[in-house]
Design a protein around this motif. Structure first.
Motif, short mmCIF file in Angstrom:
data_model
loop_
_atom_site.label_atom_id
_atom_site.label_comp_id
_atom_site.label_asym_id
_atom_site.label_seq_id
_atom_site.Cartn_x
_atom_site.Cartn_y
_atom_site.Cartn_z
N ILE A 96 0.84 -1.20 0.00
CA ILE A 96 0.00 0.00 0.00
C ILE A 96 0.88 1.26 0.00
N ASP A 97 1.97 1.21 0.76
CA ASP A 97 2.88 2.37 0.82
C ASP A 97 3.58 2.59 -0.53
N LYS A 98 3.96 1.51 -1.18
CA LYS A 98 4.61 1.66 -2.50
C LYS A 98 3.64 2.26 -3.51
N LEU A 99 2.39 1.83 -3.45
CA LEU A 99 1.35 2.35 -4.34
C LEU A 99 1.18 3.86 -4.12
N ALA A 100 1.16 4.28 -2.87
CA ALA A 100 1.00 5.71 -2.56
C ALA A 100 2.23 6.50 -3.03
N TRP A 101 3.39 5.88 -2.94
CA TRP A 101 4.66 6.54 -3.26
C TRP A 101 4.84 6.84 -4.75
N CYS A 102 4.37 5.92 -5.60
CA CYS A 102 4.75 5.97 -7.02
C CYS A 102 4.04 7.07 -7.81
N ASP A 103 4.73 7.51 -8.88
CA ASP A 103 4.10 8.34 -9.91
C ASP A 103 3.54 7.46 -11.02
N GLY A 131 -10.20 3.37 1.03
CA GLY A 131 -9.39 4.26 1.86
C GLY A 131 -8.07 4.61 1.19
N HIS A 132 -7.39 3.61 0.64
CA HIS A 132 -6.10 3.88 -0.01
C HIS A 132 -6.20 3.88 -1.54
N ALA A 133 -7.26 3.33 -2.10
CA ALA A 133 -7.36 3.29 -3.57
C ALA A 133 -8.73 3.79 -4.07
N TYR A 134 -9.74 3.71 -3.25
CA TYR A 134 -11.05 4.23 -3.64
C TYR A 134 -11.91 4.44 -2.40
N GLY A 135 -13.13 4.94 -2.62
CA GLY A 135 -14.04 5.17 -1.51
C GLY A 135 -14.31 6.65 -1.30
N LEU A 145 -6.26 7.91 -6.57
CA LEU A 145 -4.92 7.83 -7.15
C LEU A 145 -4.76 8.74 -8.38
N ALA A 146 -5.69 9.69 -8.56
CA ALA A 146 -5.60 10.61 -9.70
C ALA A 146 -4.29 11.37 -9.66
N PHE A 186 -10.58 3.21 -12.71
CA PHE A 186 -11.51 3.35 -11.58
C PHE A 186 -10.87 4.04 -10.38
N THR A 187 -9.60 3.76 -10.13
CA THR A 187 -8.94 4.35 -8.96
C THR A 187 -8.27 5.70 -9.28
N GLY A 188 -8.35 6.14 -10.53
CA GLY A 188 -7.87 7.47 -10.87
C GLY A 188 -6.64 7.52 -11.75
N PHE A 189 -6.01 6.37 -12.00
CA PHE A 189 -4.83 6.37 -12.86
C PHE A 189 -5.17 6.82 -14.29
N ALA A 190 -4.27 7.60 -14.89
CA ALA A 190 -4.30 7.74 -16.35
C ALA A 190 -3.73 6.45 -16.91
N VAL A 191 -4.44 5.84 -17.89
CA VAL A 191 -4.08 4.51 -18.39
C VAL A 191 -3.20 4.64 -19.63
N ILE A 192 -1.93 4.37 -19.47
CA ILE A 192 -1.00 4.41 -20.60
C ILE A 192 -1.27 3.20 -21.50
#
Lengths: 253, 253
Positions: A96-103, A131-135, A145-146, A186-192
Motif C-alpha cells: 500500500i505504501d509503495k502504491l502511494a509513493w509511485c508516480d 481508503g487507499h485506492a477508492y471510496g 490515485l488521480a 476506476f482508482t484514478g490512474f491515467a491509463v498508458i
C-alpha cells in the motif's frame, strides 16, 4: 506528469509489480531493462517481484490485524476501518505504501487465460483498498490515485494477428479492458497504452532485442506516452452517463 | 447436452467452483440453492469451495511432482509431461478429475475489480493444463472439453445501469469477455449466458428471493440455456479468421 521528463526535473517514481515465476523469462528481461534504464536516467524504481516475495494472493481476514465484525466478513467495511486504524498486515501495508509513493505503476506479466496471473490479480484484490485506492465518492478522474499513471507491460503467447479483430482471441484492448477500466481508471490512474510483446518464444533474438529497445524508449517517455481515455465523472449522473433519454431507458428496462 | 433435461434422462453432472470467503454471502446462498435444486431433480453435483479448501492459487513448480527441465520453468512443457505421467500434485489432480467428470461447469463468484477473485483465477491457471484442457491442436469447437457447457454465476456490487453501455463499467459481456472467450470457449465449452445478480447488498429480501427463484429455473435448464457464440475453427486459417484480404492485411501490418 504531463510532458516528457527532462534532465533536472524531479525524478519519476516508478513501481513495477512483476508477476513471473521464471527468472530467465522475457518478462524478467523487461523488468531488468526497466530498472537499469530508469535508474540510469535518474529515476527511482521499486520492484515487487511477487513470486520471489512469495506473495499470497488470497484475500480475506488475513489482510487485517483489525476486526470490525467477527461474525461476517464484509471486505469493504473491514478495509474502511483498517485504512483508518493501521489495520493491515505488514506485507500488505508495505505494498500500500509503495502504491502511494509511485508516480507510475507498471504491471509486468504474461497473459494467462486472457487475464492477469492469479498472483497479480490477488495483489490487486488485497492492496487496492477502500481508503487507499477508492471510496468516499472518489473514483475515475476524481479518484484517490488521480495524478498517477499506470501501464500494462505484458507478453502474450501468440503472434500479433491472433489478437486482432479477425483473430480468435480478439483485440488486446478487449482483453485488457477489465484491467484498464476496472483497476486503473476506476482508482484514478491515467491509463498508458499497453506495451505488448507478441510471442516472445516464437521470435528470434533480433526481434526480441528490438522489443527491448522499443521498451526502453517507452520507459523514458512514460509521462507523455499516449493514454486510453476513461470515464470523466462530470459527464455522469452517478455511475451512468448523462444522456437523459438513454439513461431513463436503462433505468426502466 | 442439447435440449432440456427430462426425468428419465441421464443425470447431469454439475461441477460448481465456488469462490467466496463468507458463508453467509449471497454467493453462498446461490451455491446452496444450486446443490439442493439439482440434487432434488436427480442430478449429480460436486462443489469445490475454494476458500474452505484453502486452495492455493499460485501456479509454478508446486503444481508438479515431475520435472522436465530443472533449470528453466516452461509451464506448458511441464504440463504436457505431467499430463502424460501422472505428474500433478494430489490437490490439482483431484480438480482435474472433477473437470473431466462434469457435463456442466459453473463458476460462482463475486466480481472483484471487474475480474475473477484471485483464488478462482489461480484455480484456472493451475487446473486447466496442456493435455487435460487444451493442446495438440485442439481448441474452441474442437477443444479438449467440447461437449461440455460452462456458465458464470456471479454477483456484482452495483445495480444494472452501471453495467450498461452508458455505465461507467460498461456491459457485463465486455467485463466477462476474457473468461468466456479465453477460458471457456478456448477449451471447448459451450458458453452459457451468465447469471448475474446486481447489487445483492442494495436490494431487499423479496428481490433477492426472486433472484434465487430465477436461478433455480436456470439450473434446471442448463442443457438448453442460451449460449454465447464463439469461434468456429472451420472459419479460421490457423488462429485468424479466413477472410483473405483482411487476413493478408493483418499479417503484413
Amino acid at each position: 506528469m504531463d510532458g516528457s521528463w527532462r534532465t533536472g526535473d524531479k525524478p519519476m517514481r516508478v513501481f513495477i509489480v512483476h508477476a513471473h515465476h521464471e527468472p530467465t523469462s522475457f518478462n524478467a528481461a523487461m523488468t531488468g531493462e526497466a530498472v537499469k534504464t530508469l535508474r540510469s536516467a535518474g529515476h527511482e524504481v521499486v520492484v515487487s517481484d511477487l513470486y520471489a516475495m512469495g506473495f499470497d494472493p488470497v484475500s480475506d481476514r488475513r489482510n487485517f490485524t483489525t476486526v470490525v465484525d467477527p461474525n461476517r466478513l464484509k471486505q469493504q467495511d473491514e478495509e474502511a476501518y483498517a485504512s483508518k486504524h493501521s489495520g493491515y498486515s505488514a506485507e500488505l501495508q508495505a505494498e500500500i505504501d509503495k502504491l502511494a509513493w509511485c508516480d507510475v505503476l507498471i504491471f509486468q506479466f504474461p497473459i494467462w487465460w486472457l487475464g492477469l496471473p492469479a498472483i497479480l490479480k490477488g495483489w490487486v484484490d488485497r492492496v487496492f483498498t477502500v481508503g487507499h485506492a477508492y471510496g468516499g465518492g472518489r473514483w475515475f478522474d476524481g479518484g484517490v490515485l488521480a495524478g498517477k499513471r499506470a501501464m500494462c507491460a505484458l507478453t502474450v503467447g501468440g503472434l500479433d494477428p491472433v489478437y486482432s479483430e479477425e483473430g480468435v482471441y480478439g483485440p488486446i484492448e478487449a482483453i485488457l479492458y477489465p484491467v484498464h477500466r476496472g483497476i486503473f481508471a476506476f482508482t484514478g490512474f491515467a491509463v498508458i497504452a499497453p506495451f505488448v510483446v507478441y510471442g516472445p518464444n516464437r521470435i528470434d533474438d533480433a526481434v526480441r532485442a528490438d522489443y527491448l529497445d522499443q521498451y526502453r524508449k517507452r520507459l523514458l517517455t512514460l509521462p507523455s506516452a499516449p493514454t486510453i481515455p476513461g470515464p470523466v465523472m462530470a459527464d455522469y449522473d452517478g455511475f451512468v452517463r448523462k444522456k437523459p433519454q438513454q439513461n431513463a431507458a436503462a433505468l426502466n428496462k
